[in-house]
Design an enzyme around this catalytic site. Structure first.
Site, PDB file in Angstrom:
ATOM      1  CG  HIS A 264      -1.806  -1.185   1.321  1.00  0.00           C
ATOM      2  ND1 HIS A 264      -1.365  -2.424   1.723  1.00  0.00           N
ATOM      3  CD2 HIS A 264      -3.125  -1.328   1.042  1.00  0.00           C
ATOM      4  CE1 HIS A 264      -2.384  -3.275   1.701  1.00  0.00           C
ATOM      5  NE2 HIS A 264      -3.457  -2.640   1.288  1.00  0.00           N
TER       6      HIS A 264
ATOM      7  CG  HIS B 283      -5.999   1.579  -0.628  1.00  0.00           C
ATOM      8  ND1 HIS B 283      -5.967   1.987   0.673  1.00  0.00           N
ATOM      9  CD2 HIS B 283      -6.194   0.234  -0.595  1.00  0.00           C
ATOM     10  CE1 HIS B 283      -6.146   0.942   1.459  1.00  0.00           C
ATOM     11  NE2 HIS B 283      -6.290  -0.130   0.723  1.00  0.00           N
TER      12      HIS B 283
ATOM     13  CD  GLU C  94     -21.317  -7.542  23.501  1.00  0.00           C
ATOM     14  OE1 GLU C  94     -21.354  -6.738  22.545  1.00  0.00           O
ATOM     15  OE2 GLU C  94     -22.289  -7.723  24.272  1.00  0.00           O
TER      16      GLU C  94
ATOM     17  CG  HIS D  47     -29.893 -14.672  24.701  1.00  0.00           C
ATOM     18  ND1 HIS D  47     -30.525 -14.047  23.648  1.00  0.00           N
ATOM     19  CD2 HIS D  47     -29.651 -13.705  25.633  1.00  0.00           C
ATOM     20  CE1 HIS D  47     -30.667 -12.759  23.929  1.00  0.00           C
ATOM     21  NE2 HIS D  47     -30.144 -12.534  25.124  1.00  0.00           N
TER      22      HIS D  47
END
Ligand SMILES: Cc1ncc(C[n+]2csc(CCOP(=O)(O)OP(=O)(O)O)c2C)c(N)n1
Length: 695
Positions: A31, A265, A414, A476
């Site tokens: 890059h 890029h 999380e 769950h």
């Protein structure tokens, strides 16, 4: 002390740029765009502000620099090489090649000076938040008036992509709440990404977004203006109560014919464009890996500066050590990752009290016992502490006004929680643990993977580990999570069956200095295992062991289980004991068991015994490894359902009845096969001391 010579600055910046594009060109991969655009901001930071010692990359009070946009690695390698780290020009020539210290994206532990493995966008930013937390926490615990022994900045460079990733929002919100004044983010805002302009998908006003989260916002500044960038960093450093972001408006591919185009890029510029770029930047167009001596000498000044900085700090530390000898010793040991002598004793009585207990509850007890001995064990949960049992009792929660707090409220984040835990571990001086429901481990999969790749001691407390959580239903109830965590190389997954095994699991996790551990724990109480009649839970440290056997010698049938299915497996074994010699094996950790010597594994799972049944309330996939092609698995290969746990275990056939039925079936098949097999020679029978044929 620093250069204020604009010409020299420009020479050094362009030297970094040219070196970076040479790396990419030589590898024919990489890059070039971001390094060309970011070079002035990175240079300004490294030249004017970053306190580091290239000759001692592990100096504990160094400023941390994280390149979150890891794809710009060529720039980092150019900086490391030219500022005097042990990274030779040959290593640069070998960019992205097998065995080099210059991999495609920065890898911690491989390249001196690389603080974090980055590349998955957003991670490095959240890692930096974790590092800044560690610094603040250690400073609160160890500094005294006039003795700022822990005192450094954490700098992170991010790209548009880093800030598009949700994890950056999660982590930034926490950093703002916690007032991490020593965290400074340089945002390389070039408005270009792979698919084109960020205009199509990124309407955020970053300044206002960060402001709303209690950050101090500086800029936008012109990415080519060293003085303006430096002024912004000075201002950012002056803000003690908030983290800061400096918005740097840059131009991707600066100086190249592809400037401001997505094309630069992630692909080499090509020889012709490299030459044109160098020409534009005032460097010899055809000389590869060339750095003007003046620029090289200037950048190498980091070595002398770094040595002086570290020596000054060492003097402070020596003085600190005289005034606070115990604390100095403790701080250094902590930073080395050493646990206090005798810490294991916190968990005496590993076999538990023989009462039914949810392993999440046993885990909370183990954690609290350990926390008393290890006062740098810190962590928390993503808003589930009362469920995960992750709170350290009688300790504060980390906050801007309570930076010594050992409990952390991560909120329902999380992903950032996992990445911040990595930052805590990367910084050192603390041992982090984090918790949530097992099913939400998926939200933090990338940081778990990076912790494993980077060899970080992070402990995951994943509770509510199966349909055993009951009524909350299939969203769950983890089904595939256990298997998918087991698939991560270097992550030690342990699913203990009772309080005793849970204590052993915690001990194992802490003792694993160079890798993360996932503790997989039940919501529901697991039946008591009477360890007076069964093997000691201490054996769980080996990952698998013989819990019980009905007879002597080689068993006819082996039942294997982990966690909450161990007691049902035992019940099934006892039921089948009238017809056969049945062995029950507890297998809380595949990783630990697989690492045992072959003869131990053979002693637990004799190859000759082919009648094997595994019981586990999760995907059956993978258990073939232990039950073989002749064996059977009682697992769950569909999503769960909302109902009381007992009913679910019945409906999903992962209890004692199913284990016994499968076992009985295997025994029948074995008997039929044996009856059909021709009698082997008598002497072989005698030598084996058993009927020949399969076990
Ligand atoms: C999580 C993640 N998704 C996708 C990628 C692949 N990728 C590498 S760079 C990039 C985006 C590039 O845009 P930007 O962050 O603005 O960097 P720049 O173009 O300025 O170099 C993407 C999608 C990645 N590295 N990480």
């Amino acid at each position: 002390m620093f250069s204020v010579n604009a010409k020299l600055d420009q020479l050094a910046i362009n030297a970094l740029r040219c070196l970076a594009i040479d790396l990419v060109q030589a590898a024919n991969s990489g890059h070039p765009g971001a390094p060309l655009g970011m070079a002035p901001a990175a240079y300004t930071l490294w030249d004017r502000f970053l306190r580091h010692n290239p000759r001692d990359p592990h100096w504990v009070n160094r400023d941390r620099f994280v390149l979150s946009a890891g794809h710009a690695s060529a720039l980092l390698y150019a900086l490391l090489h030219l500022t005097g780290y042990d990274l030779s020009l040959d290593e640069l020539r070998n960019f992205r090649q097998w065995g080099s210290k210059t991999p495609g994206h920065p890898e911690r532990g491989l390249t001196p000076g690389v603080e974090a493995t980055t590349g998955p966008l957003g991670q490095g930013f959240a890692n930096a938040v974790g590092m800044a937390v560690a610094e603040k926490w250690l400073a609160a615990r160890f500094n005294h008036p006039g003795h700022d022994i822990v005192d450094h900045f954490t700098y992170v460079m991010v790209s548009d992509g880093d800030l598009e990733e949700g994890v950056s929002y999660e982590a930034a919100s926490l950093a703002g709440r916690w007032g991490l004044g020593k965290l400074i983010c340089l945002y390389d805002c070039n408005g270009i990404q792979i698919e084109g302009s960020t205009h199509t998908n990124f309407p955020d006003d970053i300044g206002r977004r960060f402001q709303s989260m209690n950050w101090d916002v500086h800029g936008p500044v012109d990415g080519e203006n060293v003085a303006a960038i430096a002024d912004a960093i000075v201002a950012a450093r002056g803000v003690a109560e908030h983290p800061s972001i400096v918005i740097v408006k840059s131009s991707i591919g600066y100086g190249s014919p592809l400037a401001d185009c997505p094309a630069c890029h992630g692909a080499p510029l090509g020889a012709e464009n490299v030459a044109k770029t160098k020409e534009k930047l005032g460097q010899p167009a055809t000389a590869a890996f060339f750095t003007p001596e003046e620029a090289a000498a200037h950048l190498r000044g980091a070595v002398e500066r770094g040595a002086k900085e570290q020596a000054r700090w060492q003097t402070r530390l020596d003085y600190y050590g005289k005034v606070f000898p115990d604390m100095a010793k403790r701080l250094l040991a902590q930073l080395r990752g050493e646990l206090p002598a005798g810490w294991e004793a916190a968990l005496s009585g590993g076999d538990g009290d023989g009462k039914p207990v949810a392993t999440r509850v046993a885990s909370g007890r183990a954690l609290n016992a350990l926390a008393k001995k290890i006062d740098f064990l810190i962590g928390g949960s993503a808003d589930l502490a009362p469920s995960n049992n992750t709170e350290i009792k009688n300790e504060d929660f980390f906050a801007d006004d309570k930076p010594w707090g050992r409990n952390i409220h991560f909120g329902v984040r999380e992903h950032a929680m996992g990445a911040i835990a990595n930052g805590l571990a990367l910084h050192g001086g603390v041992v982090p643990y984090v918790g949530t429901f097992l099913t939400f481990a998926d939200y933090m999969r990338e940081p778990i993977r990076l912790a494993a790749m980077s060899g970080l001691r992070v402990i995951y407390v994943f509770t509510h580990d199966s349909i055993g959580l009951g009524e909350d239903g299939p969203t769950h109830q983890p089904i595939e999570q256990l298997l998918s965590l087991r698939a991560i190389p270097g992550l030690c997954v342990i699913r203990p069956a009772d309080a005793g095994e849970t204590a052993v699991a915690w001990r194992t996790a802490l003792a694993r200095e160079n890798g993360p551990t996932a503790l997989i724990l039940t919501r529901q109480a697991t039946p008591a295992l009477d360890r007076r009649k069964l093997a000691s839970a201490e054996q769980a440290a080996r990952g698998g062991y013989v819990l019980w056997q009905s007879g002597e010698g080689r068993p006819d049938l082996i039942l294997l289980a982990s966690g909450s299915e161990l007691a049902p497996a035992l019940a099934a074994g006892e039921r089948l004991a009238a017809e056969a010699n049945v062995r029950v094996v507890s297998l809380p950790s595949w990783d630990l068991f697989d690492a045992q010597p072959a003869d131990y594994r053979e002693s637990v799972l004799p190859e000759a015994v082919r009648a094997r049944v595994a019981v586990e309330a999760g995907r059956s996939l993978g258990w073939e490894r232990y039950v073989g092609l002749d064996g059977a698995v009682a697992g769950i290969d569909r999503f769960g359902a909302s109902a009381p746990a007992a009913r679910l275990f019945e409906e999903f056939h992962v209890g004692a009845a199913q284990a016994a039925a499968l076992g009985a079936d295997l025994l029948k098949r074995r008997a039929r096969k044996r009856a059909a097999a021709p009698r082997p020679p008598a002497q072989l029978d005698a030598a084996a001391g058993k009927p020949a044929g399969e076990g």
